[in-house]
Design an enzyme around this catalytic site. Structure first.
Site, mmCIF file in Angstrom:
data_model
loop_
_atom_site.group_PDB
_atom_site.id
_atom_site.type_symbol
_atom_site.label_atom_id
_atom_site.label_comp_id
_atom_site.label_asym_id
_atom_site.label_seq_id
_atom_site.Cartn_x
_atom_site.Cartn_y
_atom_site.Cartn_z
ATOM 1 N N SER A 104 0.886 -1.181 0.219
ATOM 2 C CA SER A 104 0.053 0.075 -0.101
ATOM 3 C C SER A 104 0.681 1.296 0.143
ATOM 4 C CB SER A 104 -1.075 -0.076 1.263
ATOM 5 O OG SER A 104 -2.035 1.086 1.291
ATOM 6 N N ASP A 126 0.064 -4.460 -3.818
ATOM 7 C CA ASP A 126 -1.214 -3.541 -3.439
ATOM 8 C C ASP A 126 -1.055 -2.095 -3.418
ATOM 9 O OD1 ASP A 126 -3.895 -4.172 -4.297
ATOM 10 O OD2 ASP A 126 -4.782 -4.404 -2.373
ATOM 11 N N HIS A 135 -7.663 -5.674 0.000
ATOM 12 C CA HIS A 135 -6.515 -5.067 0.300
ATOM 13 C C HIS A 135 -5.670 -5.537 1.594
ATOM 14 C CE1 HIS A 135 -3.825 -1.769 -0.007
ATOM 15 N NE2 HIS A 135 -3.990 -1.248 1.102
#
Length: 623
Positions: free
Chosen positions: A371, A397, A460
């Site tokens: 992330s 991700d 996620h």
């Protein structure tokens, strides 16, 4: 020079969405997760709390917690609250996961205690950290009973402070050889040293993360022979972190203030530590939302990124000193010891620092992150002149909104091998997917081997410990359909395949991976021509969850079919059943890239850069 690769073809509507003729109702032939027997009664009594799985590689795993004063303390940005700077670098905090020596967990631990110690997954002090998670998630103090009933007792399946392994593993792993492989020794591969020198990885967490929130991912890499430095960023991106200060000498508040123009309020002075909670941007607290019309708070996120890059440099200097045999000096200044907040009573007691000398590579580092940590990874790769020791990157991700457009200067573009692994939920976020694709094209334009894939049925948090510890929440509310342990397997397997292809042999870490990994040929998956849309949620849930049109058909039936196929050994497994491939560098071009690198083209300049790397041999009082 552009390196040929296949890139997914997409069709776009006027609203920017991608359509597909491919249905994605279920994951038809997913493999069974790797077996990981529990460790001790704490892991077996699952009705009291959730447990983390043991690691599937051939090595047992050790862990060390280290917090030391930064060599170059300073503030980042003028952003402040109540008249005091928010973003400042005073200490660097990390957990180092690593392959552990034979006998870890048996007999007395290195400090002489009768019982081996393991770190708790929820960082100390746990109740305060639970409250901070509640504030971050918007549920307030409700998070305390949630954590208390589930993960307050959970421990990471890595023992504290054992010696690093000095043996090559057998050509097997936990999945195929059982637990006994962790006590077996293999012959050194041809051309390698008698004792292994492990590859090094630095891992950067995402928003809401900590140094322990990705313990499964980091521990998996360690079980396959990596030394993994998992940073805890002090940039206000985690739920809560504690910055300790020394009681005298290097690292005191007064010393930090005089050296780095750092300020502290009276409350911090009185308790002798800083408490840093998640920073919500002013007037734009939900800047992470795909539906946020204001976009990201660029000033805050850019400053956080710069602080993160500085923390990576500081952590690398600490790792370098440990590798040089100067771990005793690091231990002298360690602030994660008895008497300091967030520390265990063991600290670094019992560590054999001489065993760490030359134990891992420090010039051919893998950088990885999830992330916001993946966005941090991109910035590291784009600044190769600053991070000369980094050779390849993995982005899990990635949060694309904080990525800056590439510069006109080729030297500040991604030129290192790059692997991107999406969750299915993030794949449906159009602007984010476009940002990821732009990174792939950037790397390809510089001639770097590049892959981008999506793990089906994942959300996620599937690349963190949260999906493993809270599978029912992820399934019920986020509509995750992938088995969380299998999702971890897929991320690790794809990452190891990537590293096997791009890392150097004879001292570069390639032989370590080849020795014991299970090659599932995930990176050879056929390119998906169009993006699927069947699990694309309504706009209000975009990136947050999946859409499951038929719960029973999508969950129960695939499980029954998989069990029948496994039992009868009739399954026609195809990697495309579990992952979708969007970008893939073909094998012949990877081979050509390796040959070009091995031929010496560019190696002379790279060697000179290594020799001039900003790491000093003698640190004196700054270790």
């Amino acid at each position: 020079m552009s390196l040929p690769a296949r890139i997914t073809g997409t069709k776009s509507n006027e609203d920017g969405r991608r359509n597909s003729v491919i249905g994605a109702r279920k994951i038809p032939n997913a493999k069974k997760p790797k077996s990981r027997p529990p460790i001790g009664l704490r892991n077996k009594v699952g009705f009291l709390h959730h447990a983390l799985p043991n690691y599937s590689g051939p090595y047992s795993v050790g862990a060390m917690d280290i917090e030391v004063p930064a060599e170059n303390p300073r503030v980042f940005s003028h952003i402040s609250r109540r008249g005091y700077h928010l973003l400042k670098l005073e200490t660097v905090l990390m957990t180092i996961y690593y392959p552990a020596a034979f006998g870890s967990g048996a007999g007395r631990d290195p400090s002489g205690s009768k019982k081996w110690s393991r770190e708790t997954w929820l960082p100390r002090p746990r109740f305060k950290t639970a409250k901070a998670y509640g504030k971050f998630a918007g549920i307030g103090n409700m998070a305390v009973p949630l954590f208390a009933a589930t993960t307050m007792l959970t421990k990471i399946p890595a023992f504290r402070n054992p010696p690093p392994a000095s043996h090559w593993p057998p050509p097997n792993n936990y999945r195929h050889g059982g637990a006994e492989v962790k006590n077996q020794e293999g012959q050194p591969p041809p051309g390698e040293s008698e004792e292994p020198v492990f590859p090094l990885m630095i891992f950067s967490h995402g928003l809401g993360g900590t140094r322990t929130a990705y313990s499964s991912l980091c521990g998996e890499f360690a079980s396959y022979g990596f030394v993994v430095c998992a940073l805890e960023h002090r940039d206000g991106s985690g739920p809560r972190t504690y910055v300790n200060h020394a009681k005298e000498g290097l690292g005191t508040m007064e010393e930090r203030e005089s050296k780095g123009h750092i300020d502290h309020d009276e409350k911090q002075r009185k308790r002798k530590y800083d408490e840093i909670d998640y920073i919500f941007p002013k007037r734009n607290p939900k800047d992470t939302s795909p539906l946020n019309e204001k976009g990201v708070d660029r000033e805050l996120r850019d400053a956080q990124t710069q602080l993160r890059l500085a923390e990576i440099e500081e952590a690398y200097n600490v790792l370098y000193q440990i590798r040089q045999g100067n771990g005793g000096a690091v231990m002298k200044h360690n602030l994660r010891r008895k008497g300091h907040i967030g520390a265990s009573s063991r600290g670094l007691d019992g560590v054999n620092w001489s065993a760490w000398k030359d134990r891992f590579h420090y010039k051919r580092v893998t950088i990885a992150g999830h992330s916001f940590g993946a966005a941090t990874t991109v910035e590291v790769l784009r600044n190769a002149d600053r991070f000369k020791y980094v050779e390849q990157g993995i982005i899990y991700d990635i949060w694309g909104a904080v990525i800056k457009p590439p510069t006109d200067e080729p030297r500040h573009r991604i030129s290192a091998p790059l692997l991107g692994i999406n969750s299915e939920a993030f794949m449906y976020w159009p602007s984010n997917f476009n940002a990821v694709m732009s990174l792939m094209e950037e790397a390809l334009s510089q001639g770097a081997p590049t892959w981008l894939c999506t793990v089906r049925g994942t959300v996620h948090v599937s690349q963190s410990d949260f999906s493993i510890l809270y599978p029912r929440i992820c399934s019920l509310f986020l509509k995750m359909t992938a088995n969380p342990n299998r999702a971890l397997d897929l991320n690790i397997s794809a990452s190891l395949e990537f590293l096997k292809d791009v890392m150097r042999g004879n001292g570069g870490g390639k032989a370590m991976i080849e020795r014991s990994m299970t090659n599932e040929a995930l990176l050879n998956t056929e390119i998906l021509e169009d993006l699927p849309t069947e699990h694309r949620p309504d706009d209000k849930w975009i990136a947050a969850r999946l859409k499951i049109p038929h719960e029973f058909r999508s969950r129960v039936i695939p499980q029954v079919v998989r069990k029948i196929k496994r039992k009868g050994n009739r399954g026609q497994y195809n990697p495309g059943d579990e992952i979708w491939m969007h970008v893939r560098t073909e094998a012949e071009h990877v081979k050509a890239w390796r040959e070009k690198r091995g031929s010496g083209i560019g190696d002379r300049d790279r060697k000179k850069e290594y020799e001039n790397a900003s790491v000093s041999e003698e640190k004196g009082e700054s270790y």
